[in-house]
Write an enzyme that holds these catalytic residues in place. Structure first.
Site, short mmCIF file in Angstrom:
data_model
loop_
_atom_site.label_atom_id
_atom_site.label_comp_id
_atom_site.label_asym_id
_atom_site.label_seq_id
_atom_site.Cartn_x
_atom_site.Cartn_y
_atom_site.Cartn_z
N GLU A 136 0.99 -1.50 0.18
CA GLU A 136 0.10 -0.17 0.41
C GLU A 136 0.75 1.56 -0.11
O GLU A 136 0.16 2.22 -0.31
CB GLU A 136 -1.23 0.01 1.41
CG GLU A 136 -2.32 -0.79 1.19
CD GLU A 136 -3.03 -0.03 -0.45
OE1 GLU A 136 -3.72 0.39 0.46
OE2 GLU A 136 -3.49 -1.37 -0.92
N LYS A 162 1.39 3.71 7.68
CA LYS A 162 2.11 2.75 7.13
C LYS A 162 3.03 2.94 6.54
O LYS A 162 5.22 2.55 6.98
CB LYS A 162 1.77 1.30 6.15
CG LYS A 162 1.31 0.23 6.81
CD LYS A 162 1.64 -0.44 7.56
CE LYS A 162 0.61 -1.27 8.79
NZ LYS A 162 1.60 -2.75 8.96
#
Ligand code: NAP
Ligand code: GDD
Length: 350
Positions: A136, A162
């Site tokens: 992602e 993240k």
């Protein structure tokens, strides 16, 4: 019977899909495995119970939360792990749009909290650290195969959080000499996948339909129809069992580094739906386009799939494709599962 190898591993997110597979792998290699679990009003250890039918083999569990630095530090001080696998996260991309700040706290700041716990307990020189980074990070705006040097462009609060965790891991490696690695993992699935991720949602629904047909039960078109969002999104789907083996290999190398794990081939959600129905012995046909597109059972005419815009995301990651060349060359990592093997296993278990 496995002999102890004298090593201790600590897994955050041990109750999740990857946590359970990794706990099994490390236990089978002779590690003493400890895990951090959130307190829940009902037990949330069903995956561990599935992979550890023998209670005596189960990991040692400690209550903790990625938002609670003091608790994490106490657990690291008590366990004194040789290896930490930081898998805990609010891992659902669509939910991260509804809970952006919480996602940042757990998936971003949580990484700093556990890295600091390692430093504060004096283990920075000896404890190896794995961070669950993700494809992602890339954003998937074109169909190029992404490797460790491809620029990042996260497209959700999950991806942004993240990204922070990714750089925290690199920074603690560079600043403090820690053995800290990022695994940039493309989508991986299994029968233990959470039920709101698309592959599990599809296989559960298709298996229920197959059972209704086999039992000659009436198919209720209101409840039986599988409602999906963007069926043209493409993902590089592998099997979680292959991917946890890659995590382990990263921490066994002479030097810390970052690695992409992927199969190198991708499929659309539409392909996954067709493969799942094919595994159930049903052929489907698509009619219409855009939000009006639907899939029908060719033999019975039953309506099977329709589009529900509620599952669209504010910003989609349209296509993900990974290039695992570095992991293949340096770790000797090679996924064992094919796409068809993954779909069939998930269908058999659904
Ligand atoms: P998952 O099944 O959703 O498991 C997430 C785990 O994190 C669960 O054990 C969950 O506990 C725990 N957790 C969530 N919030 C927490 C908190 N505040 N404090 C402590 N624990 C918390 O995810 P997964 O598929 O196993 O993925 C593992 C990791 O890899 C995640 O970091 C994910 O973002 C990342 N990743 C996954 C994929 C993939 O395709 N699966 C790909 C790339 C990266 P509960 O059981 O209590 O909810
Ligand atoms: N969940 C879901 N539900 N996704 C749907 C649906 C639906 O009804 N319909 C279509 N999709 C599309 C999503 O828009 C997305 O493009 C694709 O199916 C995959 O969605 P998910 O299975 O939810 O996974 P993800 O790719 O968003 O995220 C997973 O993989 C990441 C790695 O690339 C998660 O495991 C993340 O934690 C992980 O980092």
């Amino acid at each position: 019977m496995t002999l102890p190898n004298g090593k201790t591993a600590l897994i955050t997110g041990i109750t999740g899909q990857d946590g359970a597979y990794l706990a099994r792998l490390l236990t089978d290699k002779g590690y003493a495995v400890h895990g951090i679990v959130r307190r829940a009003s009902s037990p949330n250890t069903v995956r561990l119970e599935t992979l550890f039918p023998d209670k005596n083999m189960r990991p040692v569990l400690h209550h903790g939360d990625m938002t609670d630095a003091g608790g994490l530090t106490r657990i690291v001080a008590e366990v004194r792990p040789d290896e930490i696998y930081n898998l805990a996260a609010m891992s659902h991309v669509q939910v991260s749009f509804d809970n952006p700040e919480y996602t940042g706290n757990v998936d971003g700041l949580g990484v700093i909290r556990i890295l600091e716990a390692v430093r504060e307990t004096g283990l920075a020189a000896q404890c190896r650290f794995y961070q669950a980074s993700t494809s992602e990070l890339y954003g998937g705006l074109n169909n190029e195969a992404c490797n460790e040097t491809t620029p990042f462009h996260p497209r959700s609060p999950y991806g942004i959080a993240k990204l922070y965790g990714y750089w925290a891991t690199v920074n603690y490696r560079e600043a403090y000499g820690m053995f800290a690695c990022n695994g940039i993992l493309f989508n991986h699935e299994s029968p233990l996948r959470g039920e709101t991720f698309v592959t599990r949602k599809i296989t559960k629904a298709v298996a229920a339909y197959k059972n209704s047909i086999e039992r000659k039960e009436p198919v209720d078109s209101q409840t039986a129809v599988l409602k999906l969002g963007n069926i043209d999104a493409r993902r590089d789907w592998g099997h979680a069992a292959d991917y946890v083996a890659g995590m382990y290999l990263m921490l066994q190398q002479p030097e810390p580094d970052d690695y992409v794990l992927a199969t190198g081939e991708n499929h659309s959600v539409r392909d996954f739906v067709e493969a799942a129905f094919a595994a159930a012995g049903r052929t489907i046909e698509w009619r219409g386009s855009g939000e009006a597109e639907k899939a029908f059972d060719t033999a019975t005419g039953n309506l099977l799939v329709e589009i529900d815009p509620a599952f669209y995301r504010p910003a989609e990651v349209p296509v993900l494709l990974g290039d695992p060349s570095k992991a293949r060359a340096k770790l000797g990592w090679q996924p064992q599962y094919t796409f068809a093997g993954l779909v069939n296993e998930m269908m058999d278990a659904a």
